[in-house]
Design a protein around this motif. Structure first.
Motif, PDB file in Angstrom:
ATOM      1  N   ALA A 167      -9.489  -6.783   0.295  1.00 55.82           N
ATOM      2  CA  ALA A 167      -9.938  -5.518  -0.293  1.00 55.82           C
ATOM      3  C   ALA A 167      -8.778  -4.543  -0.417  1.00 55.82           C
ATOM      4  O   ALA A 167      -8.674  -3.798  -1.407  1.00 55.82           O
ATOM      5  N   LEU A 168      -7.867  -4.545   0.570  1.00 62.20           N
ATOM      6  CA  LEU A 168      -6.726  -3.642   0.528  1.00 62.20           C
ATOM      7  C   LEU A 168      -5.811  -3.965  -0.641  1.00 62.20           C
ATOM      8  O   LEU A 168      -5.357  -3.061  -1.374  1.00 62.20           O
ATOM      9  N   ASN A 169      -5.529  -5.253  -0.846  1.00 65.64           N
ATOM     10  CA  ASN A 169      -4.656  -5.635  -1.952  1.00 65.64           C
ATOM     11  C   ASN A 169      -5.297  -5.339  -3.311  1.00 65.64           C
ATOM     12  O   ASN A 169      -4.626  -4.879  -4.240  1.00 65.64           O
ATOM     13  N   ARG A 170      -6.578  -5.598  -3.422  1.00 67.76           N
ATOM     14  CA  ARG A 170      -7.258  -5.305  -4.683  1.00 67.76           C
ATOM     15  C   ARG A 170      -7.274  -3.803  -4.941  1.00 67.76           C
ATOM     16  O   ARG A 170      -7.100  -3.361  -6.083  1.00 67.76           O
ATOM     17  N   TRP A 171      -7.479  -2.998  -3.897  1.00 68.63           N
ATOM     18  CA  TRP A 171      -7.451  -1.546  -4.052  1.00 68.63           C
ATOM     19  C   TRP A 171      -6.060  -1.087  -4.471  1.00 68.63           C
ATOM     20  O   TRP A 171      -5.916  -0.196  -5.314  1.00 68.63           O
ATOM     21  N   THR A 172      -5.033  -1.696  -3.872  1.00 58.33           N
ATOM     22  CA  THR A 172      -3.657  -1.332  -4.219  1.00 58.33           C
ATOM     23  C   THR A 172      -3.379  -1.587  -5.689  1.00 58.33           C
ATOM     24  O   THR A 172      -2.826  -0.731  -6.400  1.00 58.33           O
ATOM     25  N   ARG A 199      -5.574  -1.776  -8.067  1.00 54.21           N
ATOM     26  CA  ARG A 199      -6.397  -0.882  -8.874  1.00 54.21           C
ATOM     27  C   ARG A 199      -5.747   0.500  -8.985  1.00 54.21           C
ATOM     28  O   ARG A 199      -5.744   1.110 -10.054  1.00 54.21           O
ATOM     29  N   VAL A 200      -5.182   0.993  -7.889  1.00 52.34           N
ATOM     30  CA  VAL A 200      -4.523   2.302  -7.908  1.00 52.34           C
ATOM     31  C   VAL A 200      -3.304   2.269  -8.822  1.00 52.34           C
ATOM     32  O   VAL A 200      -3.099   3.172  -9.646  1.00 52.34           O
ATOM     33  N   PRO A 218       0.813  -1.229   0.000  1.00 50.17           N
ATOM     34  CA  PRO A 218       0.000   0.000   0.000  1.00 50.17           C
ATOM     35  C   PRO A 218       0.840   1.269   0.000  1.00 50.17           C
ATOM     36  O   PRO A 218       0.464   2.272  -0.621  1.00 50.17           O
TER      37      PRO A 218
END
Length: 539
Positions: A359-364, A366-367, A11
Motif C-alpha cells: 500500500a505504501l509503494n502504491r501510494w507513493t 500515486r502521489v 516515500p
C-alpha cells in the motif's frame, strides 16, 4: 540494508515532490487576521476579475477544442478519403508548438505595425488599425484552441477506432442514414473521451503563463506572479495558488472519471471486418474533409511557423548566434539532467511497485503521478513558501541561496512536474512484461538487481528512451517555473523567447522560439509512429 534504504527513500522522494501542495495546505490552515484581510482586499479588487476572466477563457477553450478535436477525429476515423493517413499525423503537429510561441507569431504578423496591416495600408491607401487587437481573452482562446485541440483529437480518435466501426455497421444495417449514425452512435461513444480531452486542455489553459502574460489577460496564473513578484505579497500569492490548485484538482477528477467511463462499451473486435470499414468520400466531400482536417493544422502549426520564419530570415545577419549558443546550452543541460533524474526515479518507483506492491509503494506512485497536474505557478509558490519560512526561522542559514541561486530549486520544480511523465511511460513498459517471467527467472536463480538488469531492462529500453525524450522536451518548453527559479545568468530558450517578445523584439525572439518548436517535433514523431504501430497491430 540497501533494500531497506530504498524502501525508505521512495516515500521521502514522493514527499519532496508533494512539498509544494503540502506547503500551500499548511499556508491555508495557518489562517490569521492578516490572511483574512488580504483575501477580503483581493475579493474587493482583483479576485472577481481573475475568476470571471478564467471562467470565460475556459468556456471558450472548452467549446472550441471540443468541436475541433471531435470533428477532426470523426473525419479521419469514420471516413476514408485520399490523404487520410497523412491527415492523421498532420493533425498532431500543433502538439510541437508551445502556446506562447504561437501567441508571439500571431501578434508579430497581425499587430498594427505588422506586415499584414502595413501591406494593406500601402496597397489600398487605408488608414488606422484594420484588424482588432489580438492581445485579449478572445485572442488567447484562439491560441489555446489550435495548440490544445490534439488532446481531444487523440482521445476521441482512439475511442472511435476501438468502439465505433462495428456499432456503426449495425446501425447501417438497420437503415440509419450516415448523419444519424455519426450523431447518435459515434459521438455518444466518444463523449467520455471528448470530456477527458477537454479537461486536459483546460488544465493546460489554467496553468499557462506565457500567453496570458503576453496578452495581458488577468487569469489566476498571471495574478499569482503579479502578487509574488510585483506586489511582494506571499500570502496573496499562496491564496491564489491554492484556488488554482483546487480548480485543477476538480478538472483532474473530471478527467479521471471520464477516462473510467471509456470502458462502458464492449471491447473491440480483434480484426475489423470488411463491412466495418470507414465510409468512402468522393468529389466535394473530399474537399470538405481536407478543409476540416487542414484548417486546424494551418492555424496551429503552418501559419505560426511561417510567421516566425519571416523575421528570422529578414534579420539573419543580425541574429545573436553567440548568445543563442549559451541559451541552448543552458536549456540542454537543464533538460538533460532533469530527464535523467526523473526517468531514474520513475524506474526505481515502477520497479519497487513491481517487486513489492504494498500500500505504501502504491501510494507513493500515486502521489508522484499527480505532479504533472500541478501548474508551474503553484509549484513555484509551493517551493518558495517553505524557503521563506526556513529563512525567517534561521536567518543565518543558506536555504534560500541553494533553492533560488543554484540549479537545485529549478531541478526540484522540474521533478515535481515531470517525474509523472516519465513514470507513465515506464509503467506502460512494465505492463507489457508478464509477472510470470519474474517467477520463471527466480526458478533459474535470477533475482534482485540481476532480475532487473537481465530481464526487465532489455524490455524497458524503448519505454525508458520515450520517457527521457518526453521529459526532455517538456523541460525545454517549461516557462513559469524556469522564469522564477532559474539561477542568475542562466537564461534558457523559453525564458529568452518570452523576454524578447515581451520587449517587442519579436524578430530576435523567432530564433529561440523556432528552436523550441524543432525540439517539440520529437515526441510528435514518436507519438505518430506509436499510433501507426498500434493500428497495424489491431488489424
Amino acid at each position: 540494508m540497501g533494500r531497506t534504504l530504498a524502501q525508505a527513500g521512495l516515500p521521502l522522494f514522493a514527499a519532496a515532490l508533494a512539498l509544494p501542495v503540502i506547503a500551500l495546505v499548511v499556508a491555508a490552515l495557518a489562517w490569521d487576521a492578516a490572511s483574512a484581510s488580504v483575501l477580503r482586499e483581493m475579493a474587493a479588487t482583483v479576485l472577481p476579475g481573475y475568476v470571471w476572466t478564467s471562467i470565460w477563457l475556459c468556456l471558450g477553450v472548452a467549446v472550441a477544442v471540443g468541436l475541433v478535436g471531435s470533428v477532426t477525429a470523426v473525419a479521419v476515423t469514420l471516413f476514408d478519403f485520399p490523404g487520410r493517413r497523412t491527415a492523421e499525423w498532420l493533425l498532431l503537429l500543433p502538439l510541437a508548438m508551445p502556446a506562447y510561441v504561437v501567441a508571439y507569431a500571431y501578434t508579430d504578423f497581425l499587430q498594427f505595425s505588422g506586415p499584414l496591416q502595413t501591406t494593406l495600408r500601402e496597397a489600398f491607401g487605408w488608414q488606422g488599425r484594420l484588424f482588432p487587437e489580438i492581445r485579449n481573452p478572445w485572442g488567447a482562446a484562439w491560441v489555446f484552441t489550435f495548440t490544445l485541440y490534439p488532446y481531444v483529437y487523440l482521445l476521441a480518435r482512439t475511442a472511435l477506432a476501438e468502439r465505433a466501426p462495428q456499432l456503426l455497421e449495425a446501425a447501417r444495417l438497420l437503415g440509419a442514414p450516415l448523419g444519424r449514425r455519426v450523431r447518435e452512435v459515434a459521438l455518444p461513444l466518444a463523449r467520455p473521451a471528448i470530456a477527458a480531452g477537454i479537461a486536459l486542455a483546460l488544465m493546460e489553459t489554467l496553468a499557462d503563463y506565457g500567453v496570458v502574460s503576453y496578452f495581458g489577460v488577468q487569469t489566476f496564473t498571471a495574478g499569482i506572479y503579479k502578487a509574488w513578484l510585483v506586489m511582494d505579497d506571499r500570502t496573496a500569492a499562496a491564496q491564489l495558488a491554492l484556488m488554482l490548485l483546487a480548480t485543477v484538482a476538480l478538472l483532474l477528477w473530471a478527467e479521471r472519471r471520464a477516462q473510467r467511463r471509456l470502458r462502458f462499451s464492449a471491447p473491440r473486435a480483434q480484426r475489423q471486418g470488411a463491412d466495418a470499414q470507414p465510409a468512402r468520400l468522393t468529389g466535394r466531400q473530399v474537399v470538405l474533409a481536407w478543409a476540416v482536417c487542414g484548417l486546424p493544422v494551418v492555424f496551429g502549426f503552418v501559419l505560426p511557423v511561417a510567421f516566425m520564419l519571416r523575421p528570422l530570415v529578414q534579420g539573419w545577419d543580425e541574429l545573436p548566434w553567440h548568445a543563442f549558443v549559451g541559451w541552448a546550452r543552458n536549456s540542454l543541460l537543464l533538460a538533460g539532467g532533469s530527464a535523467l533524474l526523473a526517468t531514474g526515479a520513475a524506474l526505481a518507483l515502477a520497479h519497487a511497485v513491481r517487486r513489492a506492491p504494498s500500500a505504501l509503494n502504491r501510494w507513493t506512485v500515486r502521489v508522484v503521478g499527480l505532479g504533472y497536474a500541478v501548474p508551474g505557478a503553484v509549484v513555484v509558490v509551493g517551493l518558495l513558501l517553505p524557503v521563506g519560512w526556513a529563512q525567517a526561522r534561521w536567518p543565518d542559514s543558506s536555504v534560500s541561496y541553494w533553492v533560488t541561486a543554484t540549479v537545485l530549486g529549478i531541478v526540484w520544480a522540474y521533478l515535481v512536474r515531470f517525474t509523472a511523465v516519465a513514470l507513465q511511460s515506464v509503467q506502460s513498459g512494465y505492463s507489457r512484461i508478464p509477472a510470470s517471467w519474474d517467477d520463471a527467472a527466480a526458478t533459474l536463480g535470477v533475482a534482485g538487481a540481476a532480475l532487473w538488469w537481465r530481464v526487465h531492462w532489455p524490455l524497458l529500453r524503448r519505454s525508458t528512451l520515450a520517457a527521457l525524450l518526453l521529459v526532455f522536451v517538456d523541460v525545454m518548453k517549461e516557462l513559469p517555473a524556469t522564469l522564477v527559479l532559474r539561477p542568475f545568468n542562466s537564461d534558457t530558450l523559453a525564458v529568452v523567447a518570452h523576454q524578447l517578445a515581451r520587449d517587442e523584439r519579436l524578430g530576435e525572439a523567432a530564433l529561440p522560439a523556432l528552436a523550441l518548436v524543432a525540439v517539440g517535433l520529437i515526441p510528435v514523431v514518436l507519438l505518430s509512429r506509436a499510433l501507426r504501430r498500434g493500428e497495424a497491430a489491431a488489424c
